[in-house]
Scaffold this active site. Structure first.
Site, PDB file in Angstrom:
ATOM      1  N   ALA A   1       0.849  -1.194   0.000  1.00 13.34           N
ATOM      2  CA  ALA A   1       0.000   0.000   0.000  1.00 13.34           C
ATOM      3  C   ALA A   1       0.882   1.241   0.000  1.00 13.34           C
ATOM      4  O   ALA A   1       2.011   1.213   0.485  1.00 13.34           O
ATOM      5  CB  ALA A   1      -0.880  -0.012   1.246  1.00 13.34           C
TER       6      ALA A   1
ATOM      7  N   GLY B   1       0.828  -5.097   1.109  1.00 14.51           N
ATOM      8  CA  GLY B   1      -0.245  -5.197   0.125  1.00 14.51           C
ATOM      9  C   GLY B   1       0.234  -5.786  -1.200  1.00 14.51           C
ATOM     10  O   GLY B   1      -0.575  -6.351  -1.956  1.00 14.51           O
TER      11      GLY B   1
ATOM     12  N   GLU C   1      -0.010  -9.379  -0.663  1.00 16.44           N
ATOM     13  CA  GLU C   1      -1.442  -9.702  -0.554  1.00 16.44           C
ATOM     14  C   GLU C   1      -2.101  -9.713  -1.934  1.00 16.44           C
ATOM     15  O   GLU C   1      -2.954 -10.552  -2.220  1.00 16.44           O
ATOM     16  CB  GLU C   1      -2.136  -8.693   0.376  1.00 16.44           C
ATOM     17  CG  GLU C   1      -1.683  -8.866   1.824  1.00 16.44           C
ATOM     18  CD  GLU C   1      -2.213  -7.767   2.735  1.00 16.44           C
ATOM     19  OE1 GLU C   1      -1.829  -6.603   2.529  1.00 16.44           O
ATOM     20  OE2 GLU C   1      -3.011  -8.075   3.637  1.00 16.44           O
TER      21      GLU C   1
ATOM     22  N   GLU D   1       3.806  -5.064   7.753  1.00 21.82           N
ATOM     23  CA  GLU D   1       2.858  -4.119   8.360  1.00 21.82           C
ATOM     24  C   GLU D   1       3.104  -3.921   9.854  1.00 21.82           C
ATOM     25  O   GLU D   1       2.903  -2.828  10.390  1.00 21.82           O
ATOM     26  CB  GLU D   1       1.419  -4.588   8.138  1.00 21.82           C
ATOM     27  CG  GLU D   1       0.898  -4.400   6.718  1.00 21.82           C
ATOM     28  CD  GLU D   1       1.268  -5.525   5.771  1.00 21.82           C
ATOM     29  OE1 GLU D   1       2.148  -6.349   6.124  1.00 21.82           O
ATOM     30  OE2 GLU D   1       0.685  -5.593   4.676  1.00 21.82           O
TER      31      GLU D   1
HETATM   32  N1  3HC Z   1       4.459   3.470   0.256  1.00 25.49           N
HETATM   33  C1  3HC Z   1       4.910   4.688  -0.070  1.00 25.49           C
HETATM   34  N2  3HC Z   1       6.226   4.977  -0.209  1.00 25.49           N
HETATM   35  C2  3HC Z   1       7.090   3.986  -0.019  1.00 25.49           C
HETATM   36  C3  3HC Z   1       6.704   2.685   0.342  1.00 25.49           C
HETATM   37  C4  3HC Z   1       5.312   2.422   0.465  1.00 25.49           C
HETATM   38  N3  3HC Z   1       4.831   1.221   0.763  1.00 25.49           N
HETATM   39  N4  3HC Z   1       7.795   1.920   0.484  1.00 25.49           N
HETATM   40  C5  3HC Z   1       8.854   2.717   0.221  1.00 25.49           C
HETATM   41  N5  3HC Z   1       8.425   3.952  -0.075  1.00 25.49           N
HETATM   42  C6  3HC Z   1       9.225   5.104  -0.463  1.00 25.49           C
HETATM   43  C7  3HC Z   1      10.135   5.581   0.646  1.00 25.49           C
HETATM   44  O1  3HC Z   1       9.456   6.477   1.495  1.00 25.49           O
HETATM   45  C8  3HC Z   1      11.265   6.225  -0.129  1.00 25.49           C
HETATM   46  O2  3HC Z   1      10.784   7.488  -0.525  1.00 25.49           O
HETATM   47  P1  3HC Z   1      11.781   8.755  -0.620  1.00 25.49           P
HETATM   48  O3  3HC Z   1      12.812   8.358  -1.619  1.00 25.49           O
HETATM   49  O4  3HC Z   1      10.889   9.845  -1.025  1.00 25.49           O
HETATM   50  O5  3HC Z   1      12.351   8.915   0.765  1.00 25.49           O
HETATM   51  C9  3HC Z   1      11.362   5.380  -1.388  1.00 25.49           C
HETATM   52  O6  3HC Z   1      10.119   4.684  -1.483  1.00 25.49           O
HETATM   53  C10 3HC Z   1      12.488   4.363  -1.344  1.00 25.49           C
HETATM   54  O7  3HC Z   1      12.379   3.627  -0.143  1.00 25.49           O
HETATM   55  P2  3HC Z   1      13.668   3.218   0.694  1.00 25.49           P
HETATM   56  O8  3HC Z   1      14.538   4.392   0.885  1.00 25.49           O
HETATM   57  O9  3HC Z   1      13.179   2.492   1.901  1.00 25.49           O
HETATM   58  O10 3HC Z   1      14.367   2.214  -0.334  1.00 25.49           O
HETATM   59  P3  3HC Z   1      15.078   0.833  -0.081  1.00 25.49           P
HETATM   60  O11 3HC Z   1      15.484   0.365  -1.412  1.00 25.49           O
HETATM   61  O12 3HC Z   1      16.075   0.951   1.014  1.00 25.49           O
HETATM   62  O13 3HC Z   1      13.914  -0.161   0.469  1.00 25.49           O
HETATM   63  C11 3HC Z   1      11.776  -1.252   0.532  1.00 25.49           C
HETATM   64  C12 3HC Z   1      12.834  -0.509  -0.328  1.00 25.49           C
HETATM   65  C13 3HC Z   1      12.349  -2.585   1.025  1.00 25.49           C
HETATM   66  C14 3HC Z   1      10.579  -1.483  -0.325  1.00 25.49           C
HETATM   67  C15 3HC Z   1      11.441  -0.371   1.759  1.00 25.49           C
HETATM   68  O14 3HC Z   1      11.125   0.926   1.305  1.00 25.49           O
HETATM   69  C16 3HC Z   1      10.276  -0.849   2.571  1.00 25.49           C
HETATM   70  O15 3HC Z   1      10.417  -1.738   3.384  1.00 25.49           O
HETATM   71  N6  3HC Z   1       9.090  -0.229   2.376  1.00 25.49           N
HETATM   72  C17 3HC Z   1       7.959  -0.414   3.216  1.00 25.49           C
HETATM   73  C18 3HC Z   1       7.211  -1.644   2.853  1.00 25.49           C
HETATM   74  C19 3HC Z   1       5.988  -1.763   3.720  1.00 25.49           C
HETATM   75  O16 3HC Z   1       5.999  -1.490   4.894  1.00 25.49           O
HETATM   76  N7  3HC Z   1       4.890  -2.234   3.110  1.00 25.49           N
HETATM   77  C20 3HC Z   1       3.667  -2.405   3.788  1.00 25.49           C
HETATM   78  C21 3HC Z   1       2.831  -1.221   3.554  1.00 25.49           C
HETATM   79  S1  3HC Z   1       1.358  -1.293   4.517  1.00 25.49           S
HETATM   80  C22 3HC Z   1       0.308  -2.243   3.595  1.00 25.49           C
HETATM   81  O17 3HC Z   1       0.671  -2.732   2.561  1.00 25.49           O
HETATM   82  C23 3HC Z   1      -1.045  -2.338   4.159  1.00 25.49           C
HETATM   83  C24 3HC Z   1      -1.830  -3.443   3.573  1.00 25.49           C
HETATM   84  O18 3HC Z   1      -1.667  -4.612   4.328  1.00 25.49           O
HETATM   85  C25 3HC Z   1      -3.263  -3.088   3.522  1.00 25.49           C
END
Ligand code: 3HC
Ligand code: NAI
Length: 703
Positions: free
Chosen positions: A62, A103, A106, A126
């Protein structure tokens, strides 16, 4: 920007979606994907679909930036998208490379088939955002990989290599190359099976097979209850899995949705999401364009093999970077080297390191007594006594021997980095690298940008911090930089409250209940009360401290420096680090109150916590006004990674935001009116006053 590309490969529609950098599933992406699925369903020339991320990754889930905004629930939601997949009359294959997280996974689990590159990673992170997987993950994953594995994936939140699940129904195939070709082949085979009357496989149709469901869930609950006391998400994950495992999947989805909303609306997830963005924002530095060239750091010098120097050296040895360690005398040098070896031996004993690695790391260490040996290194970090005279000698010698282009850094915790830079003929190469003790353990690195620090020196420090796995936060030059300048105000309040009527144990107990790992007095006993004493003496001399810390000074005059002397704010039994309330200290406090003519009053925990935390906040606001810190979230990160501020509260500035700055300013005014209060101390900083008046917040804008 999100794009969804639709093309045909034979009779298979290839839907390639992109929203760089991580293909998060924001509203435009969800809408594009639903439209592509509808088109494929209606297209008579199409037998099946492959979903593939267009830029080397599947999806990070997400779009977290949408959370808490109307875009998050704007249709089509992730929910609609996954339901559309469940209803697809033609096979859909998720082709996964890079990551499929949250997501993203998922979405893949809602497809009929999944094919992954062996290098891909999958996970449901998450929990790290204080949430549970809210798009069917708590229900589909246990059906695909079993309850125990699914709980491990969701409770750790870690991205895991796809081959770990190659033998489960999570993946039809894990391939080394030609992901798209393999996914198209799976889609074609599935379409052929469908024509022969076979049903399309759907995770939702699988049964949860776990004979000891109650036992596993109870075990998981017991584990997370102790490990994550203040975090509701892990328990909610277990509840959602447990609930859905014995019921129709739609009932499980409903329960998951209810719990997801509850967590999303709660303060812990708001704080954790704040931390996620704070960590990423900290690497953006004003005046330092992305792509600024960095200098090569192939070898490092460390001056001073004391507490900090040895810890600093370990960071580089761990990263495979050779270190030259310099001391004034052989004995101190030997002691430093022995301390580094002991640290590694401790890790070997705990099974965290093997003996071969220990030796490999020690082989990278070259002890020396000669400055000439620092001539070839690319970066020198000085960690000698906190005394400007000593630092001057060190930097003048460094200037004479260091090669052109070498970065000269100081680990000073309070001294003026610009003055230090002035001891050299190359102030552009000088920077502060303020590590925290123990330097090989604490994540925080304050990168102190001097007035003349060159951009490439700053960029190199930020890149290097990543390499040695530190969280780098840029600070301007001031006494104590961000963290210690604020902690001085916090400590001053702790002492002031003793004067007014609180006990040492009460102050520590209240802030520990709030979530700090250790209260100010236990912390000071651990770090050494003499450090603050030394700094106070300098500040008295410079006229920088309005009030004398009578009790704290007397404590040090009595030699009660803390654990290292067996006595400090608390008493310690030999060989026991447990703090025992001290009659000597209680009498000392009593005596000081009598001398000052103070009648002690009872302070409640709420007052203690607010005075400690808002003392941090008021100074933090001044630090922002003076542009010592670039943004409020940097201050939060300093406190979360360097000072044990409870992660689930998001940092002092975020906590103040959650209380509203109006309320914070009002509390400050009330503290200013208390008997004996320092009203200047409690005058809300102009930034606090302005935001309180405008309804603004530090992190949400207006700062
Ligand atoms: N949504 C929005 N922006 C995101 C994002 C996401 N899910 N994941 C990463 N980004 C953005 C970061 O904020 C960053 O933005 P910036 O350059 O403006 O600062 C950019 O993408 C790059 O991210 P990283 O600096 O973290 O890059 P890495 O290459 O080091 O890591 C990654 C990549 C492993 C994908 C890491 O970003 C990560 O772990 N992201 C979060 C993943 C996450 O938590 N997903 C679950 C979301 S909640 C969900 O899905 C709810 C659902 O169950 C309903
Ligand atoms: P320490 O007293 O443990 O170590 C200092 C070492 O420097 C000693 O081994 C001493 O022999 C050596 N030394 C002194 N003069 C020298 C010289 N001219 N050349 C080479 N070596 C010399 O001190 P500590 O705690 O390691 O502090 C060092 C620096 O780190 C100080 O500037 C301090 O403010 C800073 N700092 C300390 C923290 C802490 O918690 N101890 C935290 C963050 C920064």
């Amino acid at each position: 920007m999100a794009t969804v590309d639709y093309s045909l490969r034979g009779r298979i529609a290839v839907v390639a979606f992109q929203a760089p950098p991580v293909n998060s599933l924001g509203h435009a992406m969800r809408a594009g994907l639903v439209a592509a699925l509808d088109r494929a369903a209606a297209d008579a020339a199409v037998d099946g679909v492959v979903l593939i991320g267009g830029n080397g990754t599947f999806s990070a889930g997400a779009d977290i930036r949408e959370f808490g905004t109307p875009a998050m629930i704007r249709g089509p939601s992730l929910w609609t998208l996954n339901t559309a997949l469940d209803a697809m009359p033609k096979p859909v294959v998720a082709a996964i490379e890079g990551v499929a997280l949250g997501g993203g996974l998922e979405l893949a689990m809602s497809c009929h088939h999944r094919v992954a590159l062996a290098t891909a990673k999958v996970g449901l992170p998450e929990v790290k955002l204080g949430l549970l997987p809210g798009a069917g993950g708590t229900q589909r994953l246990p059906r695909l990989i079993g309850v125990e594995n699914a709980l491990n994936v969701m409770l750790s939140g870690e991205p895991l290599p796809a081959p770990m699940f190659a033998k489960s129904p999570l993946f039809d195939r894990v391939v080394d190359a030609d992901l798209l070709g393999a996914a198209v082949a799976v889609a074609e085979a599935s379409a052929a099976a469908l024509r022969e009357g076979k049903k399309l496989p759907r995770a939702r149709d699988l049964k949860v097979r776990e004979p000891d469901l109650d036992g596993i869930c109870q075990f998981a609950r017991n584990t997370v209850k102790t490990a994550f006391k203040e975090y509701p998400a892990p328990l909610a994950i277990i509840d959602a899995v447990h609930f859905g495992a014995t019921r129709p999947i739609d009932a499980g989805f409903a329960e998951e949705g209810r719990l997801f909303k509850q967590l999303m609306d709660g303060p812990v997830s708001a704080a954790m999401r704040h931390v996620f963005f704070a960590e990423r924002a900290a690497s953006r530095v004003a005046g330092l364009p992305e792509g600024t060239a960095t200098r090569d750091i192939k070898a490092v010098g460390v001056i001073g093999a004391g507490t900090m120097g040895t810890g600093i050296a370990i960071n580089f040895l761990n990263a495979g970077i050779p270190v030259r360690l310099l001391e004034v005398g052989q004995e101190a040098l030997d002691k430093g080297v022995a301390r580094i070896r002991q640290t590694y031996e401790g890790q070997v004993k705990k099974g965290k390191l093997d003996a071969a690695k220990l030796e490999a790391r020690m082989a990278l260490l070259a002890p020396t007594l000669s400055y000439a040996d620092l001539g070839a290194v690319d970066l020198v970090i000085e960690a000698v006594f906190e005394d400007m005279g000593v630092k001057e000698k060190v930097f003048r010698q460094l200037d004479a021997v260091a090669k052109p282009g070498a970065i000269l850094a100081s680990n000073t915790s309070t001294l003026d980095v610009d003055q230090i830079a002035g001891f050299t003929g190359r102030p552009g190469d000088v920077i502060g690298l303020h590590f925290f003790s123990p330097a090989n353990v604490m994540r925080l690195l304050e990168v102190v940008r001097g007035a003349k620090t060159a951009p490439d020196v700053l960029a190199t420090a930020m890149a290097l911090a990543k390499k040695i796995r530190k969280t780098a936060v840029v600070s301007g030059v001031c006494d104590g930089f961000i963290g210690n300048r604020m902690i001085n105000q916090y400590s001053a309040q702790a002492l002031q409250m003793l004067d007014e009527g609180a006990s040492v144990e009460q102050v520590d107990g209240a802030i520990e209940k709030f979530g700090f790992a250790m209260g100010p007095f236990r912390m000071s006993d651990l770090a050494g009360n003499d450090i603050g004493f030394h700094i106070r003496k300098r500040q008295y001399a410079e006229g920088k401290l309005a009030r004398k810390a009578v009790v704290a000074d007397r404590l040090c005059e009595m030699g009660r420096f803390g654990q290292k002397t067996g006595a400090g704010w608390y008493d310690y039994k030999p060989g026991d680090r447990n703090a025992q309330p001290s009659k000597v200290v209680a009498d000392l406090i009593d005596q000081a109150r009598k001398e000052a003519g103070v009648t002690p009053r009872r302070l409640d925990d709420a007052e203690i916590v607010d005075r400690l935390v808002f003392a941090l906040v008021n100074e933090g606001a001044r630090i922002l006004e003076e542009k010592i810190a670039q943004r409020a979230s940097d201050i939060d990160l300093v406190y979360l990674t360097g000072y044990g501020f409870p992660m689930w509260r998001g940092g002092p500035m975020q906590y103040a935001d959650s209380r509203t700055l109006y309320e914070v300013a009002r509390r400050m005014q009330a503290f200013a009116a208390l008997p004996g209060a320092d009203s200047a101390f409690w005058t809300p900083a102009p930034l606090v006053a302005r935001l309180a008046a405008d309804g603004g917040s530090f992190n949400g804008g207006g700062a």
